[in-house]
Design a protein around this motif. Sequence first.
Motif, short mmCIF file in Angstrom:
data_model
loop_
_atom_site.label_atom_id
_atom_site.label_comp_id
_atom_site.label_asym_id
_atom_site.label_seq_id
_atom_site.Cartn_x
_atom_site.Cartn_y
_atom_site.Cartn_z
N ALA A 11 -1.86 -29.02 38.90
CA ALA A 11 -1.33 -30.44 38.22
C ALA A 11 -1.80 -31.44 38.96
CB ALA A 11 -0.26 -30.42 37.93
N GLN A 70 -6.30 -20.01 28.22
CA GLN A 70 -5.88 -21.28 28.75
C GLN A 70 -5.23 -22.10 27.82
OE1 GLN A 70 -7.28 -24.64 28.85
NE2 GLN A 70 -5.82 -25.23 30.24
N LYS A 71 -5.79 -22.20 26.67
CA LYS A 71 -5.23 -23.15 25.56
C LYS A 71 -4.24 -22.54 25.08
CE LYS A 71 -9.79 -25.02 24.05
NZ LYS A 71 -10.88 -24.90 22.93
N GLU A 74 -1.52 -23.51 27.62
CA GLU A 74 -1.14 -25.19 27.40
C GLU A 74 -0.01 -25.12 26.35
OE1 GLU A 74 -1.27 -28.83 28.67
OE2 GLU A 74 -2.32 -27.17 29.77
N ARG A 75 -0.45 -24.64 25.00
CA ARG A 75 0.56 -24.81 24.43
C ARG A 75 2.13 -24.24 24.67
NH1 ARG A 75 -3.30 -22.43 20.89
NH2 ARG A 75 -2.16 -20.36 20.78
N LYS A 77 3.08 -24.19 27.60
CA LYS A 77 3.51 -25.39 28.75
C LYS A 77 4.28 -26.33 28.10
CE LYS A 77 1.37 -28.43 30.65
NZ LYS A 77 0.39 -29.35 31.44
N ARG A 78 3.69 -26.92 27.09
CA ARG A 78 4.08 -28.03 26.32
C ARG A 78 5.46 -27.99 25.46
NH1 ARG A 78 -1.29 -28.67 24.65
NH2 ARG A 78 -0.83 -27.77 22.70
N GLU A 99 6.17 -32.64 35.40
CA GLU A 99 5.12 -32.11 34.92
C GLU A 99 5.76 -30.34 35.08
OE1 GLU A 99 2.21 -30.66 33.20
OE2 GLU A 99 1.37 -32.34 34.37
N GLU A 101 3.68 -26.74 35.13
CA GLU A 101 2.47 -25.96 35.54
C GLU A 101 2.71 -24.54 35.08
OE1 GLU A 101 -0.37 -26.80 39.10
OE2 GLU A 101 1.81 -27.55 39.77
N GLN A 102 1.64 -23.81 34.12
CA GLN A 102 1.57 -22.74 33.65
C GLN A 102 0.41 -22.03 34.47
OE1 GLN A 102 3.37 -20.89 30.82
NE2 GLN A 102 2.52 -19.09 31.99
#
Length: 181
Positions: A11, A70-71, A74-75, A77-78, A99, A101-102
């Motif tokens: 990150a 990765q997408k 990212e979901r 992680k959010r 932040e 980080e995944q």
Amino acid sequence: MISHYLVRTGAWGDISQHRPVDGGSYRRGDRVICETSRGLEIGEIVADVDADAAAGRILRRMTDQDELLQKRLERYKRKAVQECRERLVAAGIDAVLLEVEQLFDGRTLFFHFLGETNDDVEAITNELADAYEQHVRSRHFAKLLSEGCGPGCGTKEAGGCSGGCAVCVVASACSSAAKKS
């Protein structure tokens, strides 16, 4: 001198030297999967350098499947960011979450806070890490057991990794546990 690459990861854009395991050639801007001291991460090639030592290894260029994974990560992680902020507010904790980080391994979450944290913050982040690790693993578990790290994973005959990679270790441990029950 051995050719190495400077790779940006994380990150905060940490840059470290990495050696390609396949002897491949990479260009500035290429997205790669690499092993760092923190685990399996997505990196971006910054430059090539001639050096004798490297902090990590470049495993391969990112594939279309890697991009999809990765997408999804990212979901997750959010969701972890949102849930952490909600739990901090509910607990009356003033810590500021900067932040989450995944890592690409799908097992490691790093929570970055501004300032000091306490035992309550650590308890919340541990609960979230456990919850999201379980969620990510359960989604990919069947595929990992059937495919491992690639064709012939874990077999000497097929030229696989002979059980040393993280996927093989997890798959082997889970297969053993399933046989015992």
